[in-house]
Design a protein around this motif. Structure first.
Motif, PDB file in Angstrom:
ATOM      1  N   GLU A  29       0.828  -0.683  13.414  1.00  0.00           N
ATOM      2  CA  GLU A  29       2.167  -0.201  13.074  1.00  0.00           C
ATOM      3  C   GLU A  29       2.287   0.029  11.577  1.00  0.00           C
ATOM      4  O   GLU A  29       1.529  -0.525  10.778  1.00  0.00           O
ATOM      5  CB  GLU A  29       3.216  -1.210  13.545  1.00  0.00           C
ATOM      6  CG  GLU A  29       3.198  -1.426  15.059  1.00  0.00           C
ATOM      7  CD  GLU A  29       4.189  -2.490  15.512  1.00  0.00           C
ATOM      8  OE1 GLU A  29       4.785  -3.149  14.636  1.00  0.00           O
ATOM      9  OE2 GLU A  29       4.348  -2.658  16.738  1.00  0.00           O
ATOM     10  N   GLN A  30       3.258   0.853  11.194  1.00  0.00           N
ATOM     11  CA  GLN A  30       3.525   1.124   9.786  1.00  0.00           C
ATOM     12  C   GLN A  30       3.744  -0.192   9.040  1.00  0.00           C
ATOM     13  O   GLN A  30       4.464  -1.070   9.495  1.00  0.00           O
ATOM     14  CB  GLN A  30       4.780   1.992   9.645  1.00  0.00           C
ATOM     15  CG  GLN A  30       4.630   3.401  10.162  1.00  0.00           C
ATOM     16  CD  GLN A  30       3.962   4.321   9.143  1.00  0.00           C
ATOM     17  OE1 GLN A  30       4.110   4.151   7.940  1.00  0.00           O
ATOM     18  NE2 GLN A  30       3.214   5.290   9.644  1.00  0.00           N
ATOM     19  N   GLY A  31       3.090  -0.313   7.882  1.00  0.00           N
ATOM     20  CA  GLY A  31       3.267  -1.493   7.057  1.00  0.00           C
ATOM     21  C   GLY A  31       2.374  -2.658   7.410  1.00  0.00           C
ATOM     22  O   GLY A  31       2.405  -3.687   6.715  1.00  0.00           O
ATOM     23  N   ASP A  32       1.575  -2.535   8.459  1.00  0.00           N
ATOM     24  CA  ASP A  32       0.684  -3.636   8.860  1.00  0.00           C
ATOM     25  C   ASP A  32      -0.263  -4.021   7.737  1.00  0.00           C
ATOM     26  O   ASP A  32      -0.729  -3.180   6.960  1.00  0.00           O
ATOM     27  CB  ASP A  32      -0.159  -3.221  10.073  1.00  0.00           C
ATOM     28  CG  ASP A  32       0.498  -3.546  11.397  1.00  0.00           C
ATOM     29  OD1 ASP A  32       1.658  -4.001  11.391  1.00  0.00           O
ATOM     30  OD2 ASP A  32      -0.146  -3.343  12.447  1.00  0.00           O
ATOM     31  N   ARG A  43      -5.272   3.281   6.449  1.00  0.00           N
ATOM     32  CA  ARG A  43      -4.393   3.471   5.281  1.00  0.00           C
ATOM     33  C   ARG A  43      -3.590   4.756   5.423  1.00  0.00           C
ATOM     34  O   ARG A  43      -2.378   4.782   5.161  1.00  0.00           O
ATOM     35  CB  ARG A  43      -5.225   3.493   4.008  1.00  0.00           C
ATOM     36  CG  ARG A  43      -4.385   3.615   2.741  1.00  0.00           C
ATOM     37  CD  ARG A  43      -5.241   3.465   1.505  1.00  0.00           C
ATOM     38  NE  ARG A  43      -6.198   4.555   1.335  1.00  0.00           N
ATOM     39  CZ  ARG A  43      -7.125   4.585   0.380  1.00  0.00           C
ATOM     40  NH1 ARG A  43      -7.236   3.577  -0.466  1.00  0.00           N
ATOM     41  NH2 ARG A  43      -7.949   5.610   0.286  1.00  0.00           N
ATOM     42  N   ALA A  97      -2.705   6.158   8.114  1.00  0.00           N
ATOM     43  CA  ALA A  97      -1.748   6.010   9.211  1.00  0.00           C
ATOM     44  C   ALA A  97      -0.579   5.103   8.852  1.00  0.00           C
ATOM     45  O   ALA A  97       0.313   4.905   9.676  1.00  0.00           O
ATOM     46  CB  ALA A  97      -2.459   5.474  10.454  1.00  0.00           C
ATOM     47  N   GLY A  98      -0.595   4.533   7.639  1.00  0.00           N
ATOM     48  CA  GLY A  98       0.572   3.783   7.197  1.00  0.00           C
ATOM     49  C   GLY A  98       0.384   2.299   7.028  1.00  0.00           C
ATOM     50  O   GLY A  98       1.374   1.572   6.845  1.00  0.00           O
TER      51      GLY A  98
END
Length: 344
Positions: A160-163, A182, A184-185
């Motif tokens: 997920e974003q920010g993981d 990276r 992918a968020g």
């Protein structure tokens, strides 16, 4: 012209360039003039006689780019730059019938179960060829196949974003997985790798690297308030890594096995249960993953021009395999039959 040059594996630790007949092109198939072919761990297993399916004599190679010399009944046009999705599926098992041919019960690969790309030409069915947009360097295009593995791993991971992401291993697949994560968020991507040179490469690519003498869990602790990584990728496939995966991953975290273990390996399944972690294995890629890898490469969103490669002339196949074995000075060793395209 009735013959071509090809690297032919003839038995354990025996590979040399020979003049062989040009491939016979079955009806409807395409003939591809090879530009570059990457050497991976599978090819090293073949060289040493340790791959269970490879039978000598064999032309190895499945990470290839090239141009369509003779177009097939369908697929890319003559002259198009293409890469190969080198999977051979049976079309009959349940996985194939359900549209998951990449995990076919009898999955094969060109370069293992049929002649591959360490040659001037290779014959392939048009459905395994993907056209690469104009302007893409054929040398970089040879990275599409391993990049597709990384894309598939991210797709299966549920990241997920920010993981906070942990990646074990900074070989080609590990670095590509870290870069795709990276992109992918991922909030932070932490990489651990025993080789000092590969650690340096990962750091120069802007990734957080576990320093010598430290551990993944020690580096993750201040980044995650002691919880561990949200998503962990094992691209090293080493028993010491398997033993560490659950400890480095948070409660309800995700563990993705990207590297292929050669034998059953101990794993802390008690920790997996107590933390209710999920775990998924990765086997190659789907056609959609290959197309996505081509998009990432063509858009230059990953900055793969900085990905260290070294190209050897096909005639120097022994030196190329030695360089791939050492794992120093380049992350991906390439063979090219093109005159003047090898690195000095």
């Amino acid at each position: 012209m009735s013959t071509m040059r090809a690297a032919v594996w003839t038995g354990p630790d025996e590979i040399a360039v020979q003049q062989v007949p040009l491939p016979q092109v079955p009806d409807g198939w395409a003939l591809v003039r090879v530009a570059y072919n990457g050497i991976c761990g599978t090819d090293l297993s073949i060289l040493h006689g340790k791959h269970p399916r490879a039978q000598a004599p064999l032309i190895p190679g499945h990470e290839l780019s090239g141009w369509v010399e003779q177009a097939g009944a369908t697929g890319p046009r003559e002259g198009a730059l293409v890469i190969a999705e080198p999977l051979i599926s049976c079309g009959e098992c349940k996985a194939c019938r359900d549209g998951h041919g990449h995990v076919c019960r009898r999955l094969g690969l060109y370069g293992i179960d049929a002649p591959g790309g360490m040659a001037e030409y290779v014959a392939l069915p048009p459905e395994v060829l993907h056209e690469v947009p104009a302007g893409v360097d054929p040398r970089l295009a040879a990275l599409v196949e391993p990049l597709a593995v990384a894309v598939h791993a991210l797709d299966l991971s549920g990241m997920e974003q920010g993981d906070t992401v942990a990646v074990y291993g900074a070989g080609p697949i590990g670095v590509l997985t870290a870069l795709v994560a990276r992109h992918a968020g991922a909030g932070t991507v932490v990489v651990t790798e025993p080789s000092p040179w590969r650690r340096q490469v990962a750091a120069e690519l802007g990734l957080t690297v576990v320093p010598e003498g430290s551990t993944m869990s020690e580096v993750l602790a201040p980044l995650t308030d002691g919880e561990g990584a949200d998503t962990t990728f094992d691209s090293a496939a080493h028993p010491t890594v398997a033993a560490d995966l659950a400890a480095a991953t948070r409660v309800l975290g995700r563990i993705v096995i990207v590297g292929v273990y050669k034998q059953p390996t101990p794993l802390d399944l008690q920790a997996v249960c107590f933390k209710e972690q999920s775990m998924v294995g990765v086997r190659v890629y789907t056609s959609a993953d290959v197309r996505r890898a081509i998009e990432l490469l063509a858009s230059d969103e990953l900055g793969l021009a900085a990905f260290p490669t070294r190209a050897f002339d096909l005639a120097d196949v022994d030196a190329a395999f030695a360089a791939a074995t050492s794992g120093q000075d380049c992350l991906k060793v390439l063979l090219t039959p093109l005159h003047g395209k090898a690195d000095a």
